[in-house]
Design an enzyme around this catalytic site. Structure first.
Site, short mmCIF file in Angstrom:
data_model
loop_
_atom_site.label_atom_id
_atom_site.label_comp_id
_atom_site.label_asym_id
_atom_site.label_seq_id
_atom_site.Cartn_x
_atom_site.Cartn_y
_atom_site.Cartn_z
N GLN A 28 0.83 -1.21 0.00
CA GLN A 28 0.00 0.00 0.00
C GLN A 28 0.86 1.25 0.00
O GLN A 28 1.88 1.32 0.66
CB GLN A 28 -1.04 -0.04 1.11
CG GLN A 28 -0.66 0.32 2.47
CD GLN A 28 -1.82 0.03 3.44
OE1 GLN A 28 -2.63 -0.88 3.27
NE2 GLN A 28 -1.90 0.81 4.48
N THR A 29 0.38 2.20 -0.80
CA THR A 29 1.08 3.46 -1.00
C THR A 29 0.07 4.59 -0.84
O THR A 29 -1.05 4.50 -1.32
CB THR A 29 1.69 3.50 -2.42
OG1 THR A 29 2.64 2.45 -2.52
CG2 THR A 29 2.37 4.83 -2.69
N TYR A 30 0.52 5.63 -0.18
CA TYR A 30 -0.35 6.78 0.06
C TYR A 30 -0.09 7.86 -0.98
O TYR A 30 1.05 8.25 -1.20
CB TYR A 30 -0.14 7.30 1.49
CG TYR A 30 -0.75 6.33 2.47
CD1 TYR A 30 -2.06 6.48 2.89
CD2 TYR A 30 -0.05 5.22 2.89
CE1 TYR A 30 -2.64 5.56 3.74
CE2 TYR A 30 -0.62 4.29 3.73
CZ TYR A 30 -1.92 4.47 4.16
OH TYR A 30 -2.50 3.54 4.98
N LEU A 31 -1.16 8.31 -1.62
CA LEU A 31 -1.07 9.35 -2.63
C LEU A 31 -1.14 10.73 -1.99
O LEU A 31 -0.56 11.68 -2.49
CB LEU A 31 -2.20 9.20 -3.65
CG LEU A 31 -2.29 7.84 -4.34
CD1 LEU A 31 -3.50 7.79 -5.25
CD2 LEU A 31 -1.02 7.55 -5.11
N ASN A 149 -1.30 3.30 9.63
CA ASN A 149 -0.57 2.83 8.45
C ASN A 149 0.03 3.96 7.62
O ASN A 149 1.13 3.82 7.09
CB ASN A 149 -1.47 1.96 7.58
CG ASN A 149 -1.60 0.55 8.11
OD1 ASN A 149 -0.69 0.03 8.74
ND2 ASN A 149 -2.73 -0.06 7.87
#
Length: 161
Positions: A28-31, A149
């Site tokens: 998971q990657t946060y934009l 997270n």
């Protein structure tokens, strides 16, 4: 927009006798992140099959607003490729225990070594009051920033520089 009512605990030991119904690999990657909102993308690998999602969350702590929808692999790759960041990687084990369903997350690349958390989602806020956590759960860290997270992901980015 749906409502997410969730408690999170840190596990200090990993019980071996759990009823695991599914295992997922999650990247998971946060934009975008702010004090009260996040926008993230995920790649989930379940039984060798890849799924991709985008999720917007608003709020902090026990109750948050959540909107999640599927996206295609191409959109996911375009977003990730432009960011040049390291995803948060974890293995999620979906666990049945009594009448509850938990998400047990084993983190692989966080700054906090050997981090394992367990989360439980509730249908209603009133259900939280009736929940009796099992002894093996560990401490309640719901809403504590060092276990959120998006914060764990930001620490990975800082460590990579």
């Amino acid at each position: 927009m749906g409502k997410e009512i969730e408690k999170k605990y840190v596990l200090h030991t990993y019980p071996t006798d759990l009823d695991i119904v599914e295992t997922q690999e999650i990247h998971q990657t946060y934009l975008a992140t702010s004090e009260s909102e996040t926008l993230r993308v995920r790649k989930l690998v379940i039984n060798g099959q890849e799924q991709f999602t985008m999720t917007h969350k608003a709020g902090k702590g026990l109750v948050r607003e959540e909107t999640e929808f599927d996206i295609g692999a191409g959109i996911y790759e375009q977003l990730i490729g432009k960011l040049e960041v390291t995803p948060l990687i974890k293995t999620r084990k979906k666990v049945n225990w009594n009448d509850y369903h938990f998400d047990l997350d084993i983190y692989h690349n966080t700054v906090q070594k050997n981090l394992i958390t367990i989360e439980i989602e509730f249908a209603e806020e009133a259900d939280v009051e009736h929940f009796q956590k099992p002894d093996w759960f560990g401490e309640d860290v719901t809403g504590e920033s060092q276990y959120v997270n998006s914060v764990l992901w930001e620490h990975i980015q800082s460590a990579a520089k």
